[in-house]
Design an enzyme around this catalytic site. Structure first.
Site, PDB file in Angstrom:
ATOM      1  N   HIS A 130     -12.907  10.143 -16.684  1.00 30.69           N
ATOM      2  CA  HIS A 130     -12.155   9.917 -15.632  1.00 30.69           C
ATOM      3  C   HIS A 130     -13.001   9.680 -14.253  1.00 30.69           C
ATOM      4  CE1 HIS A 130      -8.901  10.224 -12.895  1.00 30.69           C
ATOM      5  NE2 HIS A 130      -7.984   9.873 -13.621  1.00 30.69           N
ATOM      6  N   GLU A 179      -8.520   5.370 -17.307  1.00 26.65           N
ATOM      7  CA  GLU A 179      -8.726   5.372 -15.819  1.00 26.65           C
ATOM      8  C   GLU A 179     -10.385   5.615 -15.535  1.00 26.65           C
ATOM      9  OE1 GLU A 179      -5.992   8.130 -13.830  1.00 26.65           O
ATOM     10  OE2 GLU A 179      -4.550   6.523 -13.656  1.00 26.65           O
ATOM     11  N   GLU A 201      -9.613   2.263  -9.428  1.00 25.55           N
ATOM     12  CA  GLU A 201      -8.586   3.010  -8.791  1.00 25.55           C
ATOM     13  C   GLU A 201      -9.073   3.338  -7.420  1.00 25.55           C
ATOM     14  OE1 GLU A 201      -5.966   7.252  -8.939  1.00 25.55           O
ATOM     15  OE2 GLU A 201      -7.017   6.473 -10.840  1.00 25.55           O
ATOM     16  N   CYS A 215      -8.132   5.727  -5.576  1.00 29.84           N
ATOM     17  CA  CYS A 215      -8.725   7.052  -5.297  1.00 29.84           C
ATOM     18  C   CYS A 215      -9.941   7.267  -5.589  1.00 29.84           C
ATOM     19  CB  CYS A 215      -7.717   8.088  -6.296  1.00 29.84           C
ATOM     20  SG  CYS A 215      -6.189   8.578  -5.636  1.00 29.84           S
ATOM     21  N   CYS A 235      -0.686   9.258  -6.097  1.00 30.63           N
ATOM     22  CA  CYS A 235      -2.007  10.006  -5.489  1.00 30.63           C
ATOM     23  C   CYS A 235      -2.713   8.806  -4.535  1.00 30.63           C
ATOM     24  CB  CYS A 235      -3.081  10.228  -6.672  1.00 30.63           C
ATOM     25  SG  CYS A 235      -3.401   8.926  -7.904  1.00 30.63           S
ATOM     26  N   CYS A 236      -2.644   7.599  -4.767  1.00 27.83           N
ATOM     27  CA  CYS A 236      -3.467   6.513  -3.919  1.00 27.83           C
ATOM     28  C   CYS A 236      -2.942   6.486  -2.668  1.00 27.83           C
ATOM     29  CB  CYS A 236      -3.588   5.355  -4.700  1.00 27.83           C
ATOM     30  SG  CYS A 236      -4.400   5.220  -6.155  1.00 27.83           S
TER      31      CYS A 236
END
Length: 430
Positions: free
Chosen positions: A29, A81, A97, A99, A172-173
């Site tokens: 991840h 991810e 991503e 994040c 989360c982003c």
């Protein structure tokens, strides 16, 4: 586990397949890896532990040399991810991503604090100006979870959408962007005793204690659109201290530290620095910082001029998705071609020959004000003939504000590359 790819399991996904001191490849991840390695770099610094420093360095070299997108994004694989294998950097199905981009900034900032080397800030800047802020709309209320480098207008990469979304079930982003953007000022400078590091070029005003005195430092600049930066120093009285000015790798004909990417052309115009209007000899040392130590008076100035021609970038031949293609960059900004700026609303059949002249043009009326790249391209017709057409590229971060359609960062250099079009062979999870 001899190879993390021989058995991809939960331990690999959470980087627990080996002790961190034995790991030499970034797997699993991507967000978790970036956060974990930020902690490893902190531990190396606070404990003075060379083994942790070496581990963070090995994994950094693996990411930067084999697994980093030109936008600074990390984490190629949708299904986990996660990082892909070496040189596995698809564009249409890139995960990247938001994040993970923020985590990449965290990690590279700590690597800079650990080593004092500008190459880490080069990666930080590339990520922040491209693959990170692409994750939030210009209006600040719509978001990308993944950040691909191409789009066919059909593949629903963004949690079931082809455009930015106002929210996600796992959100989360948006929250990560909301906490990162106000913190950006903390990356502009760094200080080590009586040495001030100027890492990023941003109009600002800040106060430091240097050489036992209070010093107000300000910058005047239109960066990243313009390479002219004026730094004004206002100590409370004459005093001696050092100012270390980062000369970005892109201004030294270096895309990134290893050779994953390289400039196709060479810029022979050198960066220039003037102290109170007097030119100084610019010889950039290995750490990427020009250091000026002297007794400073109130009102002293440092003027930096970084050349910003339009540059072409090619990837290592091992990156199959980018083979025969070219990306465009000006200053720290990576560009893309988007459907709505092209005369026929199509991207995938464009060819950008190496010899085609390109120029930059400011467009205050477009996407909140951006520097565009313009020129002529060839388009491959259905009958196999080529036709010349006008071409416009915009900063990558600003795409997807005008409806769904085709977009590409990497453009074919010849007709052979046009035929190698990426297709998504899976439906992304929502």
């Amino acid at each position: 586990v001899d190879s993390p790819w021989s058995v991809y399991n939960d331990a690999v996904q959470i980087q627990a397949h080996k002790p961190i001191l034995q790991q030499d490849e970034a797997v699993g991840h991507a967000v978790r890896a970036a956060y974990m390695l930020s902690g490893v770099a902190d531990l190396a610094a606070l404990a003075g532990n060379d083994m942790y420093k070496a581990a963070a360095g090995r994994l950094w070299s693996d990411v930067i040399g084999r697994k980093l997108y030109i936008t600074g994004g990390i984490g190629a694989v949708h299904s986990h991810e996660s990082f892909g294998k070496a040189y596995e950097l698809p564009n249409l199905t890139a995960y990247n991503e938001t994040c993970a981009a923020i985590g990449n900034v965290f990690w590279n900032h700590r690597m800079f604090l650990l080593h004092g080397d500008a190459r880490y800030v080069d990666v930080l800047e590339r990520t922040a100006y491209n693959g990170l802020i692409s994750g939030v709309s210009l209006s600040g209320d719509r978001f990308f979870y993944p950040n691909p480098l191409s789009s066919d207008g059909q593949f629903r990469f963004n949690q079931g959408a082809t455009e930015r979304s106002p929210w996600f079930e796992v959100a989360c982003c948006p929250g990560n962007v909301a906490r990162f953007l106000p913190s950006f000022s903390g990356y502009i400078y760094a200080q080590r005793q009586s040495r001030l590091y100027v890492n990023l070029f941003v109009a600002n005003r800040a106060t430091f204690e240097l050489g036992g005195h209070e010093v107000v430092v300000s910058q005047q600049t239109r960066y990243p659109w313009d390479g002219a930066v004026k730094i004004i120093l206002e100590p409370d009285e004459k005093c001696e201290f050092s100012v270390a000015i980062r000369i970005p790798g892109w201004a030294r004909n270096e895309v990134l530290p290893p050779d994953l990417y390289r400039f196709l052309d060479r810029c022979d115009t050198q960066p220039a620095i003037r102290i109170n209007g007097e030119a100084m000899v610019v010889r950039v040392p290995g750490d990427g910082f020009i250091q000026v130590q002297r007794t400073w008076s109130p009102g002293d100035t440092i003027e930096v001029d970084l050349p910003m021609p339009v540059r072409r970038i090619v990837a290592d031949e091992k990156v199959e998705s980018d083979r025969g293609r070219v990306a465009l960059q000006r200053g720290p900004i990576v560009y893309c071609a988007e459907w709505c700026d092209q005369p026929d609303r199509r991207i995938q059949h464009l060819i950008l020959p190496d010899e085609t002249p390109l120029c930059s043009q400011w467009r205050g009326d477009l996407l909140g004000g951006v520097m565009t790249i313009t020129g002529r391209v060839q388009t491959l017709q259905e009958d196999g003939s080529l036709r010349d057409k006008d071409f416009t590229a915009i900063p990558y971060y600003a795409w997807a504000h005008r409806g769904s359609g085709e977009m590409a960062v990497w453009l074919p250099r010849d007709r052979e590359a046009v035929s190698r079009v990426e297709h998504a062979d899976f439906e992304p999870e929502q």
